[in-house]
Design a protein around this motif. Structure first.
Motif, PDB file in Angstrom:
ATOM      1  N   THR A  73      19.232  15.503  69.420  1.00  0.00           N
ATOM      2  CA  THR A  73      18.456  16.712  69.704  1.00  0.00           C
ATOM      3  C   THR A  73      17.551  17.065  68.530  1.00  0.00           C
ATOM      4  O   THR A  73      16.684  17.920  68.656  1.00  0.00           O
ATOM      5  CB  THR A  73      19.373  17.914  70.026  1.00  0.00           C
ATOM      6  OG1 THR A  73      20.193  18.192  68.889  1.00  0.00           O
ATOM      7  CG2 THR A  73      20.225  17.639  71.254  1.00  0.00           C
ATOM      8  N   ALA A  74      17.771  16.413  67.390  1.00  0.00           N
ATOM      9  CA  ALA A  74      16.954  16.632  66.187  1.00  0.00           C
ATOM     10  C   ALA A  74      16.253  15.332  65.828  1.00  0.00           C
ATOM     11  O   ALA A  74      16.779  14.245  66.076  1.00  0.00           O
ATOM     12  CB  ALA A  74      17.834  17.086  65.023  1.00  0.00           C
ATOM     13  N   GLN A  80      20.293  15.001  58.781  1.00  0.00           N
ATOM     14  CA  GLN A  80      21.209  15.223  57.658  1.00  0.00           C
ATOM     15  C   GLN A  80      21.471  16.715  57.452  1.00  0.00           C
ATOM     16  O   GLN A  80      22.614  17.132  57.306  1.00  0.00           O
ATOM     17  CB  GLN A  80      20.661  14.587  56.376  1.00  0.00           C
ATOM     18  CG  GLN A  80      21.553  14.780  55.161  1.00  0.00           C
ATOM     19  CD  GLN A  80      22.899  14.073  55.286  1.00  0.00           C
ATOM     20  OE1 GLN A  80      23.024  13.069  55.967  1.00  0.00           O
ATOM     21  NE2 GLN A  80      23.910  14.611  54.630  1.00  0.00           N
ATOM     22  N   SER A  81      20.421  17.528  57.460  1.00  0.00           N
ATOM     23  CA  SER A  81      20.625  18.971  57.263  1.00  0.00           C
ATOM     24  C   SER A  81      21.379  19.567  58.450  1.00  0.00           C
ATOM     25  O   SER A  81      22.215  20.461  58.277  1.00  0.00           O
ATOM     26  CB  SER A  81      19.301  19.696  57.033  1.00  0.00           C
ATOM     27  OG  SER A  81      18.480  19.618  58.165  1.00  0.00           O
ATOM     28  N   ARG A  82      21.143  19.058  59.637  1.00  0.00           N
ATOM     29  CA  ARG A  82      21.881  19.490  60.821  1.00  0.00           C
ATOM     30  C   ARG A  82      23.361  19.168  60.662  1.00  0.00           C
ATOM     31  O   ARG A  82      24.232  19.998  60.912  1.00  0.00           O
ATOM     32  CB  ARG A  82      21.306  18.821  62.073  1.00  0.00           C
ATOM     33  CG  ARG A  82      22.043  19.137  63.338  1.00  0.00           C
ATOM     34  CD  ARG A  82      21.540  18.244  64.505  1.00  0.00           C
ATOM     35  NE  ARG A  82      22.446  18.340  65.607  1.00  0.00           N
ATOM     36  CZ  ARG A  82      23.564  17.644  65.740  1.00  0.00           C
ATOM     37  NH1 ARG A  82      23.917  16.783  64.815  1.00  0.00           N
ATOM     38  NH2 ARG A  82      24.346  17.809  66.783  1.00  0.00           N
ATOM     39  N   ILE A 103      13.704  18.393  68.564  1.00  0.00           N
ATOM     40  CA  ILE A 103      12.686  17.706  69.364  1.00  0.00           C
ATOM     41  C   ILE A 103      13.132  17.663  70.821  1.00  0.00           C
ATOM     42  O   ILE A 103      14.319  17.508  71.109  1.00  0.00           O
ATOM     43  CB  ILE A 103      12.410  16.267  68.865  1.00  0.00           C
ATOM     44  CG1 ILE A 103      13.700  15.464  68.772  1.00  0.00           C
ATOM     45  CG2 ILE A 103      11.657  16.276  67.566  1.00  0.00           C
ATOM     46  CD1 ILE A 103      13.487  13.978  68.516  1.00  0.00           C
ATOM     47  N   ASP A 104      12.160  17.819  71.704  1.00  0.00           N
ATOM     48  CA  ASP A 104      12.483  17.721  73.128  1.00  0.00           C
ATOM     49  C   ASP A 104      12.485  16.246  73.546  1.00  0.00           C
ATOM     50  O   ASP A 104      12.282  15.357  72.710  1.00  0.00           O
ATOM     51  CB  ASP A 104      11.534  18.593  73.957  1.00  0.00           C
ATOM     52  CG  ASP A 104      10.119  18.054  74.107  1.00  0.00           C
ATOM     53  OD1 ASP A 104       9.819  16.924  73.660  1.00  0.00           O
ATOM     54  OD2 ASP A 104       9.297  18.781  74.688  1.00  0.00           O
TER      55      ASP A 104
END
Length: 152
Positions: A73-74, A80-82, A103-104
């Motif tokens: 989803t990213a 990494q930050s997620r 991102i979609d």
């Protein structure tokens, strides 16, 4: 929804009474304008829930969203930050104020802000994943030409 109340001391969806049936609660959660997602507790967590607001935002059908590794989803630069935020939320059971870029399905970037992350528990109270909810987001770029319209 009970997990959110236990984690943050307030209901996930404002204005909803606690005397509704599980079916009513599930219906209200699915049609809410607040984006709500959940993933399992696996080594590479997979989405196990996405309400309609999440499906529309990520431009995916239920079948394409549920089962998707949640890291997807990213975009790669944000993963990494997620992952660090999810780990922090796991350690403390709940985290408020998270933000990041997502991102979609077509690669269009958007920013989420003031997300809440909390531990998802099974009926016995055992941690089994994580849930995220947010109501604030915006596109970082215009739609790409030839992009399909959002799902309804």
């Amino acid at each position: 929804m009970e997990g959110h109340r236990l984690a943050f001391g307030r209901p996930l969806l404002a204005g909803i009474s606690g005397d509704r049936s599980p079916l009513q609660a599930a219906q209200e959660l699915f049609v809410a304008t607040t984006v709500v997602l959940a993933h399992d507790g696996g080594a590479d967590p997979r989405l196990i829930y996405a309400n309609r607001a999440a499906l529309v935002l990520w431009r995916r059908s239920w079948g394409a969203m549920v089962g998707l590794p949640s890291r997807l989803t990213a975009e790669p630069a944000e993963r990494q930050s997620r992952a660090l935020a999810l780990e922090r939320a796991r350690q403390v059971e709940a985290l408020e104020g998270y933000g990041g870029i997502r991102i979609d399905s077509g690669g269009r970037r958007f920013r989420i802000e003031n997300a809440r992350l909390w531990t998802l528990r099974d009926s016995g109270g055992v941690p089994c994943g994580q849930t995220a909810a947010f109501g604030r987001w915006w596109w970082l770029e215009p739609p790409r030409s030839g992009s399909p319209p959002p799902l309804a």
